[in-house]
Scaffold this motif. Sequence first.
Motif: not given
Lengths: 302, 257
Positions: B67-70, B198-202
């Motif tokens: 739920x939280x991720x997408x 999402x791309x910026x997560x790391x």
Amino acid sequence: MYLLETEGLSYQFRKEETVLNNIQLQVPEGSIYGFLGPNGAGKTTTLKLVLGLLRKQKGRVRIFGKDLDFDRLSILQQTGSLIESPSLYLHLTARENLLLYQRIYQCNPNRISYVLELTGLSHTGNKRCSSFSLGMNQRLAIAVALLHNPRLLILDEPTNGLDPSGIIEMRELLRSINRNMGITILISSHLLSEIEKLATHTGIINNGSLVFQGTFSQLMQQQQAACSLFYKTSDNLAAQTFLRQRNIVVDMDQDTLILPLLPREEIARINRELMKEGIDLFQVHAPETSLEQTFMNLINQN
Amino acid sequence: MKLLTASLQAEWMKTKRSAAWWLVITGGLLIPVILLIGRFYNHELIPAENAAPIVWTKFYSRAWNYMGNLLLPMGVILVTSLVAQVEVRNNTWKQLHTAPLPYSIIFLSKLTVILSLLLLGFVLFNLATFGMITLPAVFYQDVFFPKAPFPFKGMLLGNAKFFLDMLPIVAFQFLLSLQFRNFLIPIGAGFGLYVASMIGMNWKYGYILPYIYSSYEFSGKSTIGATQFNFHWLPAIYCLLFTGISYIIYLTKADKT
């Protein structure tokens, strides 16, 4: 005392483009005021400014004797409106649309059935507005505008897109609202015939300027004052001299004498005197001025 | 207060039968229902799962993970834009703005209804997740209701954190939806920002991305970088900032049609 007045209302979308120039609307209480003008003349912009939908740049708007800048909410509490096309929540039914506005206006819930009946929509039941015809949506928009029993109704081209029978129905509805409930109506249109059949007063706007305001009979009188009388006689030069001696302004254009339009009795007297002077009258012509012609003259002059 | 109540009622009525309403219901139920079907499919595992002391945490975490991720950020982007743009779609701004309501009340009511729908989605999701864990006991005789105590406090705290993480998305989508008449702009910008997050997560400074926080919850981080600063302050700050900008833009709009 006017129910709605504007003073020096001017508006520009861009610096070099003046959309409205010093509009002085005066809508008498209890009237049906037809706001006439060709497409793009500035009718909708004026009505949007009057309702506070556009930020005012110059001038004042007074409704019910109150200034729109300071008493917006109390003015809107007594005003119903329909600007351009109907504004309805299409996924809801007619009753649900009205219920929603009933909450906002906090008016008597019985008004919902009343305005549905008045606009002939009480049979629509669970049908959503998305499946209504344009005429039905237009009538529902009027019902929304009437829901809180306003003193003033502002309608911008409410017959747009309606078929002839829809136009007649709308006209009858507005007339009965005005007569039976005493609601003042400010209605805009580009159709003279429509306004002529409905309105008691009119304001004519062209290129952002108000070119006439008053009753229809005042409009005709004003136009007739600007009309001319055409004479063809056996001796135009003698006739011109004779008339000038009586302080009547006369111009000559080829074989025709042009005089300002005079009262009928005065025309008869001049005719008799010219005959006495031995000048034969071949033709005396005062062109009939229709309301349509008057309207076109005003628009073209501007 | 009377005006606010009236306006809230009216705004709530507008959501009736709307796409936003169905999206909240579907979004709230979807993941738990899928997980429930999965449990029924592997029903031989259920007795052991329900007897385990971590049964609540295990399934709540699993449900929140999907739920939280997408689904939640996507749903929030869609619901906020749909509710905020109901006036544009129906050409009703002009009618609403000629109603005797202060602009601040209109703004506040719309935002409150969006947050209420979000809250409703959370409630549905939690109830459905509870059902996903407990319902097999109704259908299978060899399955018992979980014996482990229900982690009420932890669950509330988890929900509150996710709710807070969603606030910048709500506020920014609200801003875009009030500013632009074209529905594709807020939706496109919202999805774009989500993908960027999402791309910026790391990325070292990923925490500055306003759409990242629900995914951040799963990364195990609770502070920003090497500092002791709790990252949950950031969504709150972003929310206030975006809401403030959005209110000023709304209030100063020259054309309110």
